[in-house]
Scaffold this active site. Sequence first.
Site, mmCIF file in Angstrom:
data_model
loop_
_atom_site.group_PDB
_atom_site.id
_atom_site.type_symbol
_atom_site.label_atom_id
_atom_site.label_comp_id
_atom_site.label_asym_id
_atom_site.label_seq_id
_atom_site.Cartn_x
_atom_site.Cartn_y
_atom_site.Cartn_z
ATOM 1 N N GLY A 25 0.828 -1.208 0.000
ATOM 2 C CA GLY A 25 0.000 0.000 0.000
ATOM 3 C C GLY A 25 0.855 1.246 0.000
ATOM 4 C CG ASN A 26 -0.161 4.636 -1.671
ATOM 5 O OD1 ASN A 26 -0.848 5.521 -1.180
ATOM 6 N ND2 ASN A 26 -0.542 3.944 -2.744
ATOM 7 C CG ASN A 27 2.772 6.972 3.649
ATOM 8 O OD1 ASN A 27 2.466 6.065 4.409
ATOM 9 N ND2 ASN A 27 4.011 7.404 3.505
#
Length: 218
Positions: A33-35
């Site tokens: 995933g990412n931020n």
Amino acid sequence: IAAQFGTRPLAGRHALVTAGPTHEAIDPVRFIGNNSSGKQGFAIADALAAAGARVTLVAGPVGLPTPAGVTRIDVTSARDMLAATEAALPADIAVMVAAVADWRVDAAAAKLKKSGDAPPVLALVENPDILATIGHAANRPRLVIGFAAETDDLLAHAAAKLARKGADWILANDVRTGVFGTDANHVHLVTAAGTEDWGAASKTAIAEQLVQRIAAAF
Ligand code: CTP
Ligand code: CA
């Protein structure tokens, strides 16, 4: 926001927004995933609805409430997001704000286990580019807008993305400073006509400024 758009300038228009991260499964219990918090995309969907547009918001996994008057479609992976976005066409306006995972892995059907040997190696596969697909679609929306998250050479990278992805406008944001998860952002508007620095502002203020620009283009 509604008070700012008393005339509902986008009434009768359909606006399509992507927002949030995507999650790419590694196995049934893990993902890449990412931020991205989804805040900027949700603020834009909110402002478009306040301006009278019919809004379809294709949202990755985020913990945010659905803005009033917005039709929300929740998705997990980049491929799901692309399918939901294409299914929502035709639209007059597309604003692709999602931080789509650039790569996925071919997910394992069962949970990966520590074997006592070397750790697993994840072979990455490139995901489809949703903005580029929409920007080059036969039923392309009249106005296609993307973001560019950069840590260096902000405007050069944004201009390259504008051309490569078939977008009309790119909002370039420098993600070296605290953007992820916060209420603040700093964007430059990049179009074929040139570049404008919109300065540091709240994500809500940027959404309102963008929607005023969109309304002026219709
Ligand atoms: N985007 C997309 N689908 C992808 C990757 C990006 O729709 N698979 C969109 C984003 O929503 C954003 C724009 O493309 O509007 C730019 O995203 P960004 O991550 O900055 O660009 P990339 O083309 O992925 O390039 P890189 O991450 O290598 O800088
Ligand atoms: Ca990317």
